[in-house]
Design an enzyme around this catalytic site. Structure first.
Site, PDB file in Angstrom:
ATOM      1  CG  HIS C 199      -2.025   1.056   1.335  1.00  0.00           C
ATOM      2  ND1 HIS C 199      -3.068   1.279   0.523  1.00  0.00           N
ATOM      3  CD2 HIS C 199      -1.907   2.332   1.792  1.00  0.00           C
ATOM      4  CE1 HIS C 199      -3.484   2.397   0.701  1.00  0.00           C
ATOM      5  NE2 HIS C 199      -2.742   3.222   1.343  1.00  0.00           N
ATOM      6  N   GLY C 208      -7.221   3.910   1.872  1.00  0.00           N
ATOM      7  CA  GLY C 208      -8.041   4.185   0.623  1.00  0.00           C
ATOM      8  C   GLY C 208      -7.155   4.748  -0.550  1.00  0.00           C
ATOM      9  CG  LEU C 234      -9.361  -1.019   0.954  1.00  0.00           C
ATOM     10  CD1 LEU C 234      -8.633  -1.829   0.004  1.00  0.00           C
ATOM     11  CD2 LEU C 234     -10.090   0.082   0.441  1.00  0.00           C
ATOM     12  CG  ASP C 235      -5.851   0.162   2.431  1.00  0.00           C
ATOM     13  OD1 ASP C 235      -5.456  -0.807   1.602  1.00  0.00           O
ATOM     14  OD2 ASP C 235      -6.236   1.165   2.038  1.00  0.00           O
ATOM     15  CD  GLN C 236      -8.418  -1.018   8.523  1.00  0.00           C
ATOM     16  OE1 GLN C 236      -8.328  -0.963   9.615  1.00  0.00           O
ATOM     17  NE2 GLN C 236      -8.459   0.348   7.809  1.00  0.00           N
TER      18      GLN C 236
END
Lengths: 291, 291, 291, 291
Positions: C199, C208, C234-236
């Protein structure tokens, strides 16, 4: 770093052609010797807006044929023509820095060490704390110490007292050196761009309370610290300086606190120096930092 | 970082199979609760030599059914079988650290700040200096201060006095916190692995005098600091910790000195902590550091 | 890094006394030669819970008197007694890594360079992309390339196809090398701990879309990248590795994108290597990374 | 980073008052729009010498009423008055970069990835190597590949051939992308400030051969890489960029080589970019780098 006396002109204005020519032409006309120049053009955000130009110029004081007051008078027409926000300061006039501290020692010791050796060539008119912890240490250094307790009930009075002490000691800058209280909006609004805080996270991650606990929970691999101007909105002011340090799975929250202290004091010291040397120009909620 | 009392076993021995099994088997047999274990196998340098195995184990003191003296007696046969260099220390017995300093303040303030807050949970029996500069500051903290002047003529006597003070104050570790004198070979040889220095360059670059001037001349883009054990050969001892900071063409030697101070105190504090927590095992002229 | 064939045992279990003794005792009993050991005790979060113990041990294959299958059989009773999650892998069996990419080249070139030189000693059964951009480059390396377009309408079918390709090529790990699509929850849930993403921010900052734009707006002084396991949220997912790079006011969003690429590829390469060498053990939403 | 066409004026001259005024006055007089300005005054080394002034100015091409040839003509009198070394380049004219490589892939893949995506907006007229290893990879990218073997016996001829290929392909810059040969003094002297090398150590540590082996022997805790201009004296040229990465006792020489590759390619890419954007001004054996 220069040892001779110098003036620092810091300014910003709407971008156009000829800004540098006008300003440097004025200095050259009076045989001013430039020690350091930093310039930055911030581009327009859209077709309807205009960019903004930032500058910081150091001029050797003895190279000019007049004093600072006359410089200001003579420069004013140029600044007005360029629609400039500007100031010029004199390296011979020490900045006055009021330090606020609670019970954590690391930033306070660090700042006083730098002051003691003249690495930070400032006046510290006083240290203010909501605890008595560091009275002896501060007073040993010959610096007045003011205990202003903050309780759930006395916040307005307490911050009014902090503000009074700051103003009556002719403070130029207030440093929150791990001061564990949230200043009142009134106090923040009264001194925009003059109150500097060190926050113990890499903002915007982990705003608010207990950032190291938040970092531990999320399992990040680096922790950080952020030096920023205090505004009325908590942890949202313009960022001056940041840095991080590596941690790993074996580090407890207590380890993070310990590592974090090293980053906090380093970031605060760098950010404060940039501020005191007029290297930080605020632009909306961002900063131009001429290192 | 653990708050309960614990013992730290640190050891090295010739590599072979079954080392961990023997040591951990002994601990398990007595229901010892292991808090932290670090292990490292240093490979043999050639076909005729043998690798060496390093370990550091923290055991909760109250999990064992006997005291440290009995641990030592019971563990000795295993250590002898493995031909081990070993020691076991008790977190409840504070290490005694003697600080040597000259006229620069940054490492001294930094170490006393960490000591004051118990981040460094040590005894400081005394500070020794070849100048009177920090007598007041040190004594304010309640720490004895000894002025031992060093001149061209009195070096043998001066270092003998330093050694006497270190030994009579039962020092475990001597820290040269920017002590600007070169200790005598005798003193170095008398306490191998106990004297820690902070050198103001990224060794092996810029050994000897005025490393920031050397760095400036060479035009490097990073400057550093090195924490190392002092041996009889100047700046050649085993390296414990290093770090660097970015500079650029605009930085004068004075700027480098200022940036360097921040790196020096951080590197010294980290290296000293590793040493005090028995995380550093010397291996020839290198170190194993179990962070 | 070892050139000989070795087995890697990675495991976690509830903490208790004697874990290391049991495991290392088993290895020693069979004359297993340990190359590398890493151990970590994660403390209990409260008085009612129990800590967890993590380990990773490399054993030289030729030191054991039996094959891996027999190791597994013989070790099983110990693992069951300790209530262990465990696996043991063989360095002679290359991991199979499927790479997903869109139109950005930097991570793909970087991974193929490492694969080409055997720095990453893996099989790449195929590269999958939602664009044709890199077909030629990938195929030149002798690696099959699959174009799986993703549109607003075909997402379920597209991700089903990605999953089929991954499974039929016997992929062990799926790497999202700046794959600019969000995988379906089904696909994420089907392969927990096997899908690695890079990311382009220092999470949890700027989750995000368009993180560099967010960073530019906030005026941060460092930007970063995060390598993490993909989960349904998402992204966690659990973070494996992170790093940052310094920027300043003069850097545009485009400059940040460029700097960011260097951090992204470095962080992805390090995180992927830790994963492939079984150095990453997931613990809830965090990771233990035995570097 | 600007997408519009611009000119880059880079210059140095003896320091005096009025330099900036003259240069910016000239640009303003012709309504030139300045995108970026960087200035630096290098102080005199002693009372008898004089400081030197460095500058780099980007001007939007379409803001000027004349072409570059006329700019040069009109600016010349000013440059002569200031006794200036200067040049002005056009962002629309791509620099021509010849890459020399041996058998290591990391810098080559990295540079071609940046070239492929136009992050490095250059022409690569050819790649030259003393091995055939990367012919296929280079030619697949549509770039000519020249194999110039270097043996103990043919060095003069080989370097003459390298020089011929560089000159006949109108190279502006020669990049030694881990080219494992030492260029002849003749070739170095023929193109001062045009040949860029990446050395796999943090110079001045570990000059010469096998720096990672040297670093391993010394037990340093960080390893680095240095991008520098090649001069006739091995590893002694002006340093453009450096960086380091942390290692520890568990890292073998092979691990260092692997970590080092990541630093080497990053440092080379940054240094090359600074050079290509005319951000590097050589000053004796040092550099001014306007990042």
């Amino acid at each position: 770093m220069h040892r001779e006396r110098f003036y620092t002109l810091s300014a910003s204005c709407p971008d156009r052609t000829g800004i540098v020519a006008k300003v440097s032409g004025f200095i050259a006309e009076h045989k001013g010797w430039i020690l350091e120049t930093a310039l930055h053009a911030e581009p327009a955000v859209d077709a309807d807006s205009r960019g903004r130009y930032f500058m910081r110029i150091e001029i050797r004081a003895d190279s000019l044929p007049f004093m600072l007051t006359e410089f200001r008078e003579r420069f004013r027409p140029i600044a007005e023509e360029l629609n400039m926000d500007w100031k010029i300061t004199d390296s011979a006039v020490k900045k006055r820095v009021v330090i606020l501290v609670s019970k954590q020692e690391h930033c306070l010791y660090d700042l006083l060490a730098r002051w003691q050796s003249k690495e930070l060539d400032i006046e510290i008119p006083c240290v203010i704390s909501n605890h008595e912890t560091f009275r002896g240490f501060v007073e040993w250094h010959g610096i007045p110490f003011h205990h202003v307790p903050v309780t759930a009930d006395n916040k307005p009075q307490a911050y009014a007292e902090v503000q009074r002490l700051f103003e009556e000691s002719h403070g130029d800058t207030m440093v929150l050196a791990r001061y564990m209280q949230i200043l009142s909006p009134d106090l923040c609004a009264a001194h925009p761009g003059k109150i500097i805080n060190i926050h113990h996270s890499f903002l915007p991650s982990f705003v608010g309370a207990r950032p190291y606990h938040q970092a531990y929970e999320r399992g990040v691999k680096l922790i950080g610290a952020t030096c920023h101007y205090v505004t009325e909105e908590l942890d949202q002011g313009p960022i001056v300086e940041q840095d991080v340090i590596r941690i790993d799975h074996s580090d407890s929250v207590e380890d993070m606190v310990r590592y974090g202290k090293d980053i906090e004091k380093a970031v605060l010291a760098r950010g404060l120096r940039y501020h005191l040397e007029d290297r930080v120009l605020v632009h909306g909620n961002k900063t131009v930092v001429f290192r």
